[in-house]
Design a protein around this motif. Structure first.
Motif, PDB file in Angstrom:
ATOM      1  N   UNK A 165       0.823  -1.281   0.540  1.00  0.00           N
ATOM      2  CA  UNK A 165      -0.345   0.489  -0.065  1.00  0.00           C
ATOM      3  C   UNK A 165       0.584   1.090   0.364  1.00  0.00           C
ATOM      4  N   UNK A 166       1.803   1.616   0.949  1.00  0.00           N
ATOM      5  CA  UNK A 166       2.486   2.601   1.065  1.00  0.00           C
ATOM      6  C   UNK A 166       3.368   2.916  -0.158  1.00  0.00           C
ATOM      7  N   UNK A 167       3.795   1.648  -0.877  1.00  0.00           N
ATOM      8  CA  UNK A 167       4.954   1.194  -2.350  1.00  0.00           C
ATOM      9  C   UNK A 167       3.835   2.498  -3.170  1.00  0.00           C
ATOM     10  N   UNK A 168       2.761   1.977  -3.470  1.00  0.00           N
ATOM     11  CA  UNK A 168       1.606   2.008  -4.312  1.00  0.00           C
ATOM     12  C   UNK A 168       1.259   3.457  -4.508  1.00  0.00           C
ATOM     13  N   UNK A 169       0.948   4.518  -3.427  1.00  0.00           N
ATOM     14  CA  UNK A 169       1.000   5.899  -2.349  1.00  0.00           C
ATOM     15  C   UNK A 169       2.218   6.717  -3.368  1.00  0.00           C
ATOM     16  N   UNK A 170       3.195   6.012  -2.679  1.00  0.00           N
ATOM     17  CA  UNK A 170       4.785   6.664  -2.787  1.00  0.00           C
ATOM     18  C   UNK A 170       5.369   6.754  -4.470  1.00  0.00           C
ATOM     19  N   UNK A 171       5.672   5.496  -4.915  1.00  0.00           N
ATOM     20  CA  UNK A 171       6.290   4.980  -6.262  1.00  0.00           C
ATOM     21  C   UNK A 171       5.160   5.211  -8.053  1.00  0.00           C
ATOM     22  N   UNK A 197      -5.389   7.250   1.012  1.00  0.00           N
ATOM     23  CA  UNK A 197      -6.450   7.098   1.788  1.00  0.00           C
ATOM     24  C   UNK A 197      -6.095   6.144   3.045  1.00  0.00           C
ATOM     25  N   UNK A 198      -7.338   5.571   3.870  1.00  0.00           N
ATOM     26  CA  UNK A 198      -6.954   4.875   4.423  1.00  0.00           C
ATOM     27  C   UNK A 198      -7.585   3.339   4.434  1.00  0.00           C
ATOM     28  N   UNK A 199      -7.352   3.204   2.763  1.00  0.00           N
ATOM     29  CA  UNK A 199      -7.962   1.291   1.719  1.00  0.00           C
ATOM     30  C   UNK A 199      -6.661   0.808   2.202  1.00  0.00           C
ATOM     31  N   UNK A 200      -6.904  -0.486   2.954  1.00  0.00           N
ATOM     32  CA  UNK A 200      -5.871  -1.509   3.261  1.00  0.00           C
ATOM     33  C   UNK A 200      -5.607  -0.850   4.541  1.00  0.00           C
ATOM     34  N   UNK A 201      -5.883  -0.556   5.050  1.00  0.00           N
ATOM     35  CA  UNK A 201      -5.193  -0.294   6.506  1.00  0.00           C
ATOM     36  C   UNK A 201      -5.839  -1.331   7.424  1.00  0.00           C
ATOM     37  N   UNK A 202      -6.860  -2.094   6.592  1.00  0.00           N
ATOM     38  CA  UNK A 202      -8.000  -2.703   7.783  1.00  0.00           C
ATOM     39  C   UNK A 202      -8.578  -3.763   7.447  1.00  0.00           C
TER      40      UNK A 202
END
Length: 248
Positions: free
Chosen positions: A37-43, A49-54
């Motif tokens: 998730x963090x890679x998708x946002x940053x790279x 969003x908060x998707x895939x944090x739950x």
């Protein structure tokens, strides 16, 4: 109602990890989701969003079932029209029984039908999507690809153009997963190698499907009677099934 149950039944991934009640492999998969998730946002430039944090525990392996249908002698999909997202060639249900009944009703109208189980889906940014428990049974390469695929839908979605949306999400999911594993472990990363094998297999199957599609086009566009077209179609499909079972 199904979506409301998901929204109220989600658990923060951090809480699930802290509790440590899941099998070790599933906990590792949840940590992978966090990293992807963090890679998708940053790279990959995907929407933050908060998707895939739950996390949401499904009763079975799947969260939904999609119904699609098509004319039996033409590539003419049955289309449903919905608010906000427009026309789509599929309709989803949170339980299999109504999906099967919908398929039976369409079959009674003379259409070819398909009920496809769904391990994950995107609410297109309207809600924060959780990780569904069934996804944790996938290989890490497939899990990473799925997360990036669904995050793409929540970032970019063109109303009434299902093919374009799926092609974009598939490309970002595959390429994003490749770059993630390459950055994590280099060219010899085992999940990168598994991703490559999976994509190769998919390319082989897709190529075979394209050939079947062209053969069916020729049958559908021929001038023979409809009954003969349906017979020829069935023969082509039967041959394709044998090929997939014995050669791929």
């Amino acid at each position: 109602g199904g979506q409301l149950s998901i929204l109220t039944g989600r658990e923060p991934i951090e809480d699930v990890l802290a509790a440590g009640e899941l099998p070790a492999r599933e906990l590792e998969q949840l940590r992978l989701v966090q990293q992807v998730r963090l890679f998708g946002i940053a790279q990959c430039g995907l929407k933050e969003s908060d998707s895939y944090t739950s996390f949401y525990r499904t009763e079975g392996d799947y969260v939904a079932w999609n119904v699609s249908a098509c004319e039996p002698d033409a590539f003419a999909p049955y289309v449903w029209t919905f608010p906000f997202v427009g026309a789509l060639p599929y309709k989803g249900w949170f339980r299999p029984e109504p999906a099967l009944e919908e398929a039976r009703e369409l079959a009674r109208e003379g259409l070819d039908t398909l009920v496809l189980p769904v391990p994950a889906y995107s609410t297109l940014g309207w809600f924060d999507d959780p990780v569904f428990s069934g996804l944790l049974q996938d290989e890490p390469s497939s899990l990473a690809e799925t997360v990036l695929h669904e995050m793409t839908h929540a970032t970019v979605f063109v109303s009434a153009d299902a093919d374009w949306n799926e092609n974009l999400a598939t490309f970002v999911g595959q390429e994003g997963a490749r770059r993630f594993f390459l950055a994590r472990g280099g060219p010899s990363d085992p999940d990168l190698l598994e991703l490559g094998r999976g994509q190769h297999d998919q390319e082989v199957i897709t190529g075979a499907l394209r050939e079947l599609q062209q053969d069916l086009w020729r049958v559908y566009e021929s001038s023979g009677p409809r009954a003969l077209k349906l017979q020829l179609k069935q023969a082509l499909v039967d041959r394709f099934r044998v090929c997939m079972a014995t050669e791929v």
